[in-house]
Design a protein around this motif. Sequence first.
Motif, PDB file in Angstrom:
ATOM      1  N   PRO A 236     -20.551 -32.081 -17.419  1.00  0.00           N
ATOM      2  CA  PRO A 236     -21.669 -33.025 -17.556  1.00  0.00           C
ATOM      3  C   PRO A 236     -23.000 -32.317 -17.805  1.00  0.00           C
ATOM      4  O   PRO A 236     -23.821 -32.792 -18.586  1.00  0.00           O
ATOM      5  N   LEU A 237     -23.207 -31.176 -17.138  1.00  0.00           N
ATOM      6  CA  LEU A 237     -24.458 -30.437 -17.332  1.00  0.00           C
ATOM      7  C   LEU A 237     -24.540 -29.873 -18.750  1.00  0.00           C
ATOM      8  O   LEU A 237     -25.581 -29.927 -19.397  1.00  0.00           O
ATOM      9  N   GLY A 238     -23.413 -29.320 -19.225  1.00  0.00           N
ATOM     10  CA  GLY A 238     -23.395 -28.793 -20.581  1.00  0.00           C
ATOM     11  C   GLY A 238     -23.662 -29.875 -21.605  1.00  0.00           C
ATOM     12  O   GLY A 238     -24.433 -29.678 -22.554  1.00  0.00           O
ATOM     13  N   ILE A 239     -23.039 -31.035 -21.428  1.00  0.00           N
ATOM     14  CA  ILE A 239     -23.231 -32.137 -22.373  1.00  0.00           C
ATOM     15  C   ILE A 239     -24.670 -32.640 -22.345  1.00  0.00           C
ATOM     16  O   ILE A 239     -25.271 -32.907 -23.395  1.00  0.00           O
ATOM     17  N   ALA A 240     -25.249 -32.744 -21.164  1.00  0.00           N
ATOM     18  CA  ALA A 240     -26.642 -33.202 -21.055  1.00  0.00           C
ATOM     19  C   ALA A 240     -27.581 -32.262 -21.805  1.00  0.00           C
ATOM     20  O   ALA A 240     -28.491 -32.709 -22.523  1.00  0.00           O
ATOM     21  N   LYS A 241     -27.360 -30.966 -21.654  1.00  0.00           N
ATOM     22  CA  LYS A 241     -28.188 -29.985 -22.359  1.00  0.00           C
ATOM     23  C   LYS A 241     -27.930 -30.035 -23.866  1.00  0.00           C
ATOM     24  O   LYS A 241     -28.843 -29.848 -24.670  1.00  0.00           O
TER      25      LYS A 241
ATOM     26  N   PHE B  71     -26.574 -20.988 -17.377  1.00  0.00           N
ATOM     27  CA  PHE B  71     -25.922 -19.851 -16.732  1.00  0.00           C
ATOM     28  C   PHE B  71     -26.107 -19.848 -15.219  1.00  0.00           C
ATOM     29  O   PHE B  71     -25.337 -19.221 -14.497  1.00  0.00           O
ATOM     30  N   SER B  72     -27.129 -20.561 -14.737  1.00  0.00           N
ATOM     31  CA  SER B  72     -27.354 -20.618 -13.287  1.00  0.00           C
ATOM     32  C   SER B  72     -26.750 -21.876 -12.664  1.00  0.00           C
ATOM     33  O   SER B  72     -26.905 -22.108 -11.467  1.00  0.00           O
ATOM     34  N   GLY B  73     -26.028 -22.666 -13.470  1.00  0.00           N
ATOM     35  CA  GLY B  73     -25.481 -23.928 -12.985  1.00  0.00           C
ATOM     36  C   GLY B  73     -24.063 -23.800 -12.469  1.00  0.00           C
ATOM     37  O   GLY B  73     -23.312 -22.885 -12.833  1.00  0.00           O
ATOM     38  N   GLU B  74     -23.674 -24.735 -11.625  1.00  0.00           N
ATOM     39  CA  GLU B  74     -22.332 -24.730 -11.049  1.00  0.00           C
ATOM     40  C   GLU B  74     -21.251 -24.987 -12.100  1.00  0.00           C
ATOM     41  O   GLU B  74     -20.135 -24.472 -11.992  1.00  0.00           O
ATOM     42  N   ASP B  75     -21.561 -25.769 -13.117  1.00  0.00           N
ATOM     43  CA  ASP B  75     -20.557 -26.060 -14.143  1.00  0.00           C
ATOM     44  C   ASP B  75     -20.140 -24.796 -14.886  1.00  0.00           C
ATOM     45  O   ASP B  75     -18.957 -24.599 -15.199  1.00  0.00           O
TER      46      ASP B  75
END
Length: 255
Positions: free
Chosen positions: A204-209, A234-238
């Motif tokens: 979800p984080l990758g898609i949002a970005k 790179f600092s995210g849990e995903d």
Amino acid sequence: MSYESIKLTIERKIAVVTINRPESLNALNAQVFNDLENVFDNLASDKNVNCVIVTGSGEKSFVAGADIKEFSAYSSEKAKELSKRGHSVFQKIEDLNKPVIAAINGFALGGGLELALSCHIRYASENAKLGLPEVTLGLIPGYGGTQRLPKLVGKGLANEMIFSAKMITAEKAKSIGLVNEVFSLEELFSKTQELAEQIVKNSPLGIAKAIKAVNASDKENGMETEIDSFGELFSGEDFKEGVSAFLEKRKPAFN
């Protein structure tokens, strides 16, 4: 939460927003704009939703345009406010941090096509007809159509559609890049659902970005947006989960 002019269902991380005015071929009016704004505001922060499908009720129409009876007597100033309202709501859809797929199940005309244009992906049924007929009323597309359509199909084809006001078929729309895929009416929703189910497996984080970066692709800061978004992930849990899953040869389990 209930809405007057739309139906909302949520299942397996996928929200389905259905414009529900079949008696008027799901035409846009003030209530639809209010409900769309409210539902997308709520979906933006709903942790149970990772993808959204937008469609119309019935088998004839996605959204057949604006409700002309509602604004036929507007002054110029009132008309500007109407246009700003449409821009504001459709920009919320385009900027949503979750993918929005339009399942175009029939007529997508005027404001209806502009709604579809604000979605990130468009699937259409074989019976769909798409067009921007505003010049037949002495108007122009007022909810972003003159801006979004050229980015998808190029100026020449956009000008042809807008100036001629002609409707095009779903297959023609696919051939010019206006819609991604065309299916039978019976298959449309299941195929759209399949795509949504594939999407919600991913970060979800990758898609949002990715949405943010793609939306900036025609702006001066597009490259900078991509670089910043790439670095921030790179600092995210995903990212940590995705890399761990890859190295451990398993499917990732994103939160």
